[in-house]
Motif scaffolding. Structure first.
Motif, PDB file in Angstrom:
ATOM      1  N   THR A 146       0.690  -1.215  -0.059  1.00 26.94           N
ATOM      2  CA  THR A 146      -0.014  -0.132   0.235  1.00 26.94           C
ATOM      3  C   THR A 146       0.857   1.425  -0.063  1.00 26.94           C
ATOM      4  O   THR A 146       0.345   2.309  -0.540  1.00 26.94           O
ATOM      5  CB  THR A 146      -1.079  -0.046   1.202  1.00 26.94           C
ATOM      6  N   SER A 166       1.233   2.882   2.482  1.00 25.76           N
ATOM      7  CA  SER A 166       0.677   3.520   3.741  1.00 25.76           C
ATOM      8  C   SER A 166       1.557   3.834   4.856  1.00 25.76           C
ATOM      9  O   SER A 166       2.239   2.913   5.520  1.00 25.76           O
ATOM     10  CB  SER A 166      -0.621   3.083   4.177  1.00 25.76           C
ATOM     11  N   LEU A 177      -7.790   3.618   7.562  1.00 33.00           N
ATOM     12  CA  LEU A 177      -7.600   3.432   5.978  1.00 33.00           C
ATOM     13  C   LEU A 177      -8.731   3.357   5.035  1.00 33.00           C
ATOM     14  O   LEU A 177      -8.758   3.763   4.133  1.00 33.00           O
ATOM     15  CB  LEU A 177      -6.561   2.613   6.069  1.00 33.00           C
ATOM     16  N   ASP A 212      -3.934   9.528   6.443  1.00 30.68           N
ATOM     17  CA  ASP A 212      -2.931   8.437   6.706  1.00 30.68           C
ATOM     18  C   ASP A 212      -1.787   8.931   7.552  1.00 30.68           C
ATOM     19  O   ASP A 212      -1.662   8.164   8.757  1.00 30.68           O
ATOM     20  CB  ASP A 212      -2.450   8.261   5.272  1.00 30.68           C
TER      21      ASP A 212
END
Length: 298
Positions: free
Chosen positions: A32, A34, A166, A178
């Protein structure tokens, strides 16, 4: 010996599970990109360090007392727990740093479904293992295993927050969320680290046993000191799984040493039935030492 071997095996298993979960969480971050999932993965590094320290501490705490440490090595687990707390705080600071830079240049994560699925699977592993560790650590009174379990619970809570957050990031398209999530995870980790350190320092400072246990100890002494006059200056302290009790028992001046010893043996036997893993010291005194305080037997 069987319990000691099992405790050591559980500490080793915790390390193995921590490595598996660490790999899964870094995979979720890789898929991801992230920052929130990266912060979650960083916390899992602390899980692995925690498991290593717990394994070392549990092994050391099992060493028998010797001339240099006549009261045993049980406090080794408290040192381990303090180090765990410090590592948790270091992880939180690293996460805050990443969250800051991510907030300056926000980007939407990639591959949401795959990344979240891996993260959820890793979290389920932690949920099951944390429950088992907490139950077993409480039963055998292992500060290292209990600290490990508490940190895993914190990790689970953080990950759940990250996963829910998320989903909101993907739904709203607000990339900055995030980084905000990562910062919230860091604050939660900081609080957890402080809690672990606070409890462990109490053990290093010879904190007394809980009030309920103290009440039980006093009741057992009062009910099994027939022939004595009083018991005073009752003190307790906790060192790992061991509980230390010492007190003064006042007996009639004319009582023989053998009779006083018999009373002490009876009290010790009943105390060991009521509280596990005890080290008991009783100082017998003649009646002129009575303080008419503490537990008056007659």
């Amino acid at each position: 010996m069987a319990i000691n071997n099992r405790t050591l095996a559980i500490a080793a298993a915790s390390l193995a599970i921590g490595l598996v979960v660490l790999g899964l969480k870094f995979l979720a971050w890789y898929l991801t990109g992230s920052i929130a999932l990266y912060s979650d993965a960083l916390e899992s590094i602390v899980n692995v360090v925690t498991a290593v320290l717990a394994l070392i501490a549990v092994r050391l705490a099992q060493r028998p007392a010797d001339a240099s440490l006549p009261y045993g090595y049980h406090k080794a687990e408290y040192f381990s727990a303090v180090l765990v707390g410090v590592m948790i705080i270091v992880a939180a600071i690293l996460i805050l740093r990443e969250a800051y830079f991510g907030f300056l240049e926000p980007q939407l994560p990639d591959a949401p479904v795959e990344g979240l699925a891996v993260s959820i699977f890793a979290t389920l592993i932690n949920v099951g293992w944390a429950q088992y560790l907490r139950r077993y650590g409480t039963r055998v009174r292992s500060p290292a295993l209990i600290a490990d379990a508490k940190h895993l619970v914190t990790d689970v809570i953080s990950t759940i927050g990250v996963i829910v957050g998320l989903v909101l990031v993907y739904a709203t398209g607000i990339a900055a969320l995030d980084s905000i999530l990562a910062a919230l995870v860091a604050l939660n980790i900081l609080w957890s680290g402080w809690g672990v350190i606070r409890e462990s320092v109490g053990g290093l400072m010879d904190v007394a046993v809980p009030p309920e246990t103290q009440k039980t100890i006093r009741e057992v002494i009062a009910q099994n000191a027939d022939g004595a006059i009083e018991a005073h200056d009752i003190r307790t302290r906790q060192a790992g799984k061991l509980t230390f009790i010492d007190f003064h028992l006042v007996v009639p001046g004319a009582m023989s040493v053998e009779a006083a010893h018999t009373i002490c043996d009876g009290i010790e036997a009943k105390l060991r039935e009521a509280v596990s893993d005890l080290q008991i010291t009783i100082h017998v005194e003649p009646e002129n030492k009575a303080k008419h305080a503490g537990i008056v037997v007659i």
